[in-house]
Structure formats: structure tokens, C-alpha cells
Design a protein around this motif. Structure first.
Motif, PDB file in Angstrom:
ATOM      1  N   GLU A  38       0.797  -1.223   0.000  1.00  0.00           N
ATOM      2  CA  GLU A  38       0.000   0.000   0.000  1.00  0.00           C
ATOM      3  C   GLU A  38       0.833   1.277   0.000  1.00  0.00           C
ATOM      4  N   PHE A  39       0.237   2.319  -0.615  1.00  0.00           N
ATOM      5  CA  PHE A  39       0.670   3.696  -0.436  1.00  0.00           C
ATOM      6  C   PHE A  39      -0.245   4.353   0.592  1.00  0.00           C
ATOM      7  N   ILE A  40       0.210   5.474   1.132  1.00  0.00           N
ATOM      8  CA  ILE A  40      -0.684   6.387   1.838  1.00  0.00           C
ATOM      9  C   ILE A  40      -0.622   7.730   1.121  1.00  0.00           C
ATOM     10  N   GLY A  41      -1.782   8.286   0.798  1.00  0.00           N
ATOM     11  CA  GLY A  41      -1.839   9.563   0.101  1.00  0.00           C
ATOM     12  C   GLY A  41      -2.604  10.596   0.909  1.00  0.00           C
ATOM     13  N   ASN A  42      -2.408  11.881   0.586  1.00  0.00           N
ATOM     14  CA  ASN A  42      -3.197  12.938   1.208  1.00  0.00           C
ATOM     15  C   ASN A  42      -3.496  14.019   0.181  1.00  0.00           C
ATOM     16  N   GLY A  43      -4.395  14.951   0.568  1.00  0.00           N
ATOM     17  CA  GLY A  43      -4.752  16.044  -0.332  1.00  0.00           C
ATOM     18  C   GLY A  43      -5.679  15.630  -1.455  1.00  0.00           C
ATOM     19  N   LEU A  44      -6.446  14.554  -1.274  1.00  0.00           N
ATOM     20  CA  LEU A  44      -7.404  14.120  -2.287  1.00  0.00           C
ATOM     21  C   LEU A  44      -8.540  15.131  -2.389  1.00  0.00           C
ATOM     22  N   LEU A  45      -8.739  15.680  -3.594  1.00  0.00           N
ATOM     23  CA  LEU A  45      -9.676  16.782  -3.780  1.00  0.00           C
ATOM     24  C   LEU A  45     -11.115  16.383  -3.481  1.00  0.00           C
ATOM     25  N   THR A  46     -11.453  15.140  -3.734  1.00  0.00           N
ATOM     26  CA  THR A  46     -12.851  14.706  -3.603  1.00  0.00           C
ATOM     27  C   THR A  46     -13.189  14.178  -2.215  1.00  0.00           C
ATOM     28  N   SER A  47     -12.280  14.310  -1.260  1.00  0.00           N
ATOM     29  CA  SER A  47     -12.512  13.736   0.058  1.00  0.00           C
ATOM     30  C   SER A  47     -12.348  14.777   1.162  1.00  0.00           C
ATOM     31  N   MET A  48     -13.113  14.608   2.239  1.00  0.00           N
ATOM     32  CA  MET A  48     -12.982  15.459   3.415  1.00  0.00           C
ATOM     33  C   MET A  48     -12.052  14.818   4.448  1.00  0.00           C
ATOM     34  N   ASN A  49     -11.538  13.629   4.171  1.00  0.00           N
ATOM     35  CA  ASN A  49     -10.584  12.971   5.055  1.00  0.00           C
ATOM     36  C   ASN A  49      -9.161  13.409   4.712  1.00  0.00           C
ATOM     37  N   LYS A  50      -8.270  13.292   5.683  1.00  0.00           N
ATOM     38  CA  LYS A  50      -6.895  13.740   5.483  1.00  0.00           C
ATOM     39  C   LYS A  50      -6.069  12.735   4.687  1.00  0.00           C
ATOM     40  N   PHE A  51      -6.344  11.429   4.849  1.00  0.00           N
ATOM     41  CA  PHE A  51      -5.477  10.409   4.258  1.00  0.00           C
ATOM     42  C   PHE A  51      -6.272   9.274   3.628  1.00  0.00           C
ATOM     43  N   GLN A  52      -5.604   8.605   2.667  1.00  0.00           N
ATOM     44  CA  GLN A  52      -6.164   7.431   2.017  1.00  0.00           C
ATOM     45  C   GLN A  52      -5.109   6.321   1.948  1.00  0.00           C
ATOM     46  N   ARG A  53      -5.513   5.112   2.232  1.00  0.00           N
ATOM     47  CA  ARG A  53      -4.678   3.936   1.968  1.00  0.00           C
ATOM     48  C   ARG A  53      -4.983   3.485   0.548  1.00  0.00           C
ATOM     49  N   ILE A  54      -3.933   3.276  -0.265  1.00  0.00           N
ATOM     50  CA  ILE A  54      -4.095   3.024  -1.700  1.00  0.00           C
ATOM     51  C   ILE A  54      -3.417   1.713  -2.069  1.00  0.00           C
ATOM     52  N   ASP A  55      -4.109   0.874  -2.814  1.00  0.00           N
ATOM     53  CA  ASP A  55      -3.545  -0.391  -3.281  1.00  0.00           C
ATOM     54  C   ASP A  55      -2.432  -0.117  -4.291  1.00  0.00           C
ATOM     55  N   LYS A  56      -1.238  -0.688  -4.084  1.00  0.00           N
ATOM     56  CA  LYS A  56      -0.083  -0.409  -4.948  1.00  0.00           C
ATOM     57  C   LYS A  56      -0.215  -1.031  -6.333  1.00  0.00           C
ATOM     58  N   LEU A  57      -1.033  -2.061  -6.474  1.00  0.00           N
ATOM     59  CA  LEU A  57      -1.183  -2.713  -7.772  1.00  0.00           C
ATOM     60  C   LEU A  57      -2.279  -2.084  -8.623  1.00  0.00           C
ATOM     61  N   THR A  58      -3.385  -1.685  -7.992  1.00  0.00           N
ATOM     62  CA  THR A  58      -4.535  -1.192  -8.747  1.00  0.00           C
ATOM     63  C   THR A  58      -4.717   0.320  -8.672  1.00  0.00           C
ATOM     64  N   GLY A  59      -4.143   0.980  -7.661  1.00  0.00           N
ATOM     65  CA  GLY A  59      -4.358   2.405  -7.473  1.00  0.00           C
ATOM     66  C   GLY A  59      -5.686   2.727  -6.818  1.00  0.00           C
ATOM     67  N   GLU A  60      -6.437   1.705  -6.413  1.00  0.00           N
ATOM     68  CA  GLU A  60      -7.740   1.919  -5.784  1.00  0.00           C
ATOM     69  C   GLU A  60      -7.577   2.282  -4.304  1.00  0.00           C
ATOM     70  N   ILE A  61      -8.498   3.106  -3.812  1.00  0.00           N
ATOM     71  CA  ILE A  61      -8.500   3.492  -2.407  1.00  0.00           C
ATOM     72  C   ILE A  61      -9.083   2.366  -1.570  1.00  0.00           C
ATOM     73  N   ILE A  62      -8.327   1.921  -0.571  1.00  0.00           N
ATOM     74  CA  ILE A  62      -8.747   0.834   0.305  1.00  0.00           C
ATOM     75  C   ILE A  62      -9.521   1.372   1.501  1.00  0.00           C
ATOM     76  N   GLN A  63      -9.017   2.456   2.077  1.00  0.00           N
ATOM     77  CA  GLN A  63      -9.602   3.002   3.300  1.00  0.00           C
ATOM     78  C   GLN A  63      -9.218   4.468   3.427  1.00  0.00           C
ATOM     79  N   GLU A  64     -10.082   5.264   4.066  1.00  0.00           N
ATOM     80  CA  GLU A  64      -9.781   6.653   4.378  1.00  0.00           C
ATOM     81  C   GLU A  64      -9.747   6.834   5.888  1.00  0.00           C
ATOM     82  N   PHE A  65      -8.903   7.771   6.350  1.00  0.00           N
ATOM     83  CA  PHE A  65      -8.844   8.035   7.778  1.00  0.00           C
ATOM     84  C   PHE A  65      -8.343   9.460   8.013  1.00  0.00           C
ATOM     85  N   GLY A  66      -8.461   9.918   9.267  1.00  0.00           N
ATOM     86  CA  GLY A  66      -7.992  11.248   9.633  1.00  0.00           C
ATOM     87  C   GLY A  66      -8.991  12.334   9.311  1.00  0.00           C
ATOM     88  N   SER A  67     -10.080  12.390  10.067  1.00  0.00           N
ATOM     89  CA  SER A  67     -11.081  13.437   9.835  1.00  0.00           C
ATOM     90  C   SER A  67     -10.729  14.691  10.633  1.00  0.00           C
TER      91      SER A  67
END
Length: 348
Positions: free
Chosen positions: A158-187
Motif C-alpha cells: 500500500e501507499f498512503i496519500g493525502n490532499g485528495l480533492l474529492t474527500s474530506m478525510n486527510k489520508f487514504q490507503r491506496i492499493d499499490k497494484l490497482t491504485g484503488e483506495i482501500i480506506q480513508e482516515f484522519g477526519s
């Protein structure tokens, strides 16, 4: 007449206070304030070598340095400098918009012998496996469905990303193979309804870094004198503020159309400009300069915290730097002198 004027002024002041309170954004209610650092030391950079590109990060390994070059010297963005021969030996990942290339490199790193870089314009990550040079395919890339401000490697999957424009959460866990968001956290503890999501991303722009042992995450805000440390096991977090007590809330202004925006320039102050971590410490470069200053994004101070958020020391530099890196043993800081075209270092 004077009494009427006084009442009018009081009403305006009270309305202003109410409006400011309604627009308030609370990053994290679990917070503490740092008043000072127990140590403050002056350091002078030494020259390591001249370099034609624009190094942004420098990653030290046992045999040398991997230099992450934004300019893309010789159309490559990673260059390996060998300590033994005192020369550059090889370069990796092409500068471009094709497969396994990066057009606008931003975040980067090396972990488990894999070089990686995020392309902010194409929204993808390109990786190069240094351990598999002669064993088949060693280049990989994954495209994201959304645009992130910053990412870092979380673990093998996994990656961890932040600054996603479409989300009110601070962070996203991202699958390294597909680029899909697994989970969001940090409200955010509190967000006013009249602050649009796009403005929230701009105003709370931040650098992020995962602790090498993958147990914690730190984020350092660009316009807020705050860092936030997350436990990646349960996502509990703490916000550390100070010691300069910078307040940029005045820069959130309302236009004639009623929409709020971030007013750049003027007395808006840059806070944290770059971030580097080891298993022992968190290093954050601090500017404090007003946005109207030409090189306000550069810093001549590095603040050191431990992973519990306790202040350790203040490092005063002899020149301003755009970015920096720290060796894994916390003994050396690397940077680049943009005026002299030199990779520089200090031993701690």
C-alpha cells in the motif's frame, strides 16, 4: 449620536467574531503546544559535489547516494553517486510522458531496494526494482483515479496519500497494484460548511512521511504551524503546535461572489516547507517568511521532534534550502545549494 455609533461598532465587531467562529476549522482536538526547544545549535554546510540538475531529495545507502533530480539531467530523474569512485555510475527512470516515465516528478523515495516516484500531473507512480536488474522486468507503474497532493509508501502492498480533492478525510490507503483506495482516515474535528473542499485542500496542504518501521505517520502543514502524528495501528493522532504561534486565518477571504479563497501574498506566512524522517526522529524545515518575499518557500531552520511529538532540538543553518534529506542513522543532513549548483551536507 455618539452612543449610536458605539452600538453600531460593537454590533459589527460581534458579528465579525461570530462569522470567524462559524468559519473555524479545527484540525484535531487532541493537541498540545510547544513553547520552545531544549537545544538550539548552529551548523554550517559543507560542499559534497557539484551537480548540473536540481536535486530535491538525496537518499543515502551503504555504497552511495541516489539523487532525485527534478530537472531530469540526461533525461533521467534518479542518479546513483558511488562513494568509492566518487562519481555517478548509473541513472534510473526516464523524464517524459511515456510508459515507466515521469513528466512532473514530485514525491519520491527508496524502500526495500525499490526506487519510486509520483508524477503529480499524470497521477501515477513509477517504480524501479534495483534488486531485479538481471532477473526480468524491473519497472512498474500504477495510475490513480484521483489526484493526490502527496504520497508515501506504507508497506509492501500500500501507499498512503493525502490532499485528495474529492474527500474530506486527510489520508487514504491506496492499493499499490490497482491504485484503488482501500480506506480513508484522519477526519477534521470541525469544518465550517462555508469552506469548499477545494479551499480545504489548499489551506491544509501538507507534506507526509511514514516512519520506516511502518508504525506511524507524520504530516507537516504548509500554512499552519502544526504537525500531526498518527498511529497507523489504530489511527489515533496528536497535533503539535508552536512555538512561533503563526496564525494565517486572516488569509481566508470572501469574494464578491460570496465564495471563500486563500489570499496569497502579503503577510501570509509559510510554515513547514519540507519533511524527512528516520526511525528515531522527525525533521521539519521551517520558513516563517511572509508570502510576499521572493524565496519564502525556502528555510534556514530545521526542527527535530521524536515520534511522541516531543521537541528535541532546533538546527540553525548557514543558508536557505529548498528541501533536504536525512541519512537513516540520523547522522547527516543532505541538501542542495540552488545558487552554487552544489550538493551539500552537515554532520550532526
Amino acid at each position: 449620536m455618539e452612543k449610536i455609533k458605539l452600538i453600531t461598532i460593537l454590533i459589527l465587531v460581534l458579528n465579525s467574531c461570530v462569522q470567524k467562529k462559524e468559519r473555524e476549522v479545527i484540525i484535531n482536538e487532541n493537541s498540545k503546544r510547544v513553547a520552545s526547544f531544549p537545544k538550539s545549535n548552529d551548523y554550517k554546510f559543507d560542499k559534497l559535489l557539484e551537480f548540473e540538475g536540481t536535486p530535491y531529495k538525496i537518499f543515502e545507502v551503504d555504497s552511495g547516494l541516489f539523487v532525485f533530480d527534478l530537472k531530469g539531467w540526461n533525461n533521467k530523474i534518479f542518479h546513483f553517486y558511488d562513494f568509492k569512485s566518487k562519481d555517478f555510475k548509473e541513472s534510473f527512470i526516464g523524464k517524459g510522458s511515456g510508459p515507466y516515465e515521469t513528466f512532473a516528478p514530485f514525491s519520491s523515495g527508496i524502500k526495500n531496494q525499490v526506487l519510486w516516484v509520483m508524477d503529480k500531473s499524470i497521477s501515477k507512480v513509477v517504480s524501479y526494482d534495483l534488486s531485479n536488474v538481471n532477473g526480468g522486468e524491473n519497472r512498474y507503474e500504477v495510475k490513480f483515479n484521483d489526484y493526490f497532493n502527496d504520497i508515501d509508501i506504507f508497506n509492501e502492498d500500500e501507499f498512503i496519500g493525502n490532499g485528495l480533492l474529492t474527500s474530506m478525510n486527510k489520508f487514504q490507503r491506496i492499493d499499490k497494484l490497482t491504485g484503488e483506495i482501500i480506506q480513508e482516515f484522519g477526519s477534521f474535528t470541525k469544518i465550517s460548511d462555508d469552506i469548499p473542499n477545494e479551499l480545504l485542500r489548499d489551506y491544509f496542504q501538507a507534506k507526509i512521511a511514514v516512519k520506516p518501521d511502518e508504525k506511524k505517520l507524520v504530516t507537516a502543514y504548509r500554512w499552519h504551524e502544526s504537525i500531526e502524528i498518527f498511529d497507523l495501528a489504530d489511527f489515533e493522532s496528536i497535533l503539535i503546535q508552536g512555538p512561533e504561534n503563526i496564525d494565517n486565518d486572516f488569509a481566508l477571504t470572501q469574494g464578491e461572489n460570496g465564495k471563500f479563497h486563500l489570499e496569497r501574498g502579503g503577510d501570509l506566512q509559510h510554515t513547514y516547507t519540507d519533511l524527512a524522517v528516520t526511525d528515531d526522529f522527525i525533521y521539519i524545515s521551517f520558513s516563517g517568511e511572509h508570502d510576499k518575499i521572493t524565496d519564502s518557500f525556502m528555510a534556514n531552520t530545521i526542527l527535530v521532534y521524536n515520534w511522541n511529538g516531543e521537541p528535541i532540538s532546533k538546527i540553525n543553518l548557514d543558508r536557505k534550502i529548498m528541501s533536504f534529506s536525512v541519512s537513516s542513522d540520523s547522522k547527516r543532513i543532505y541538501s542542495f545549494d540552488v545558487d552554487k549548483g552544489e550538493i551539500i551536507y552537515i554532520d550532526l
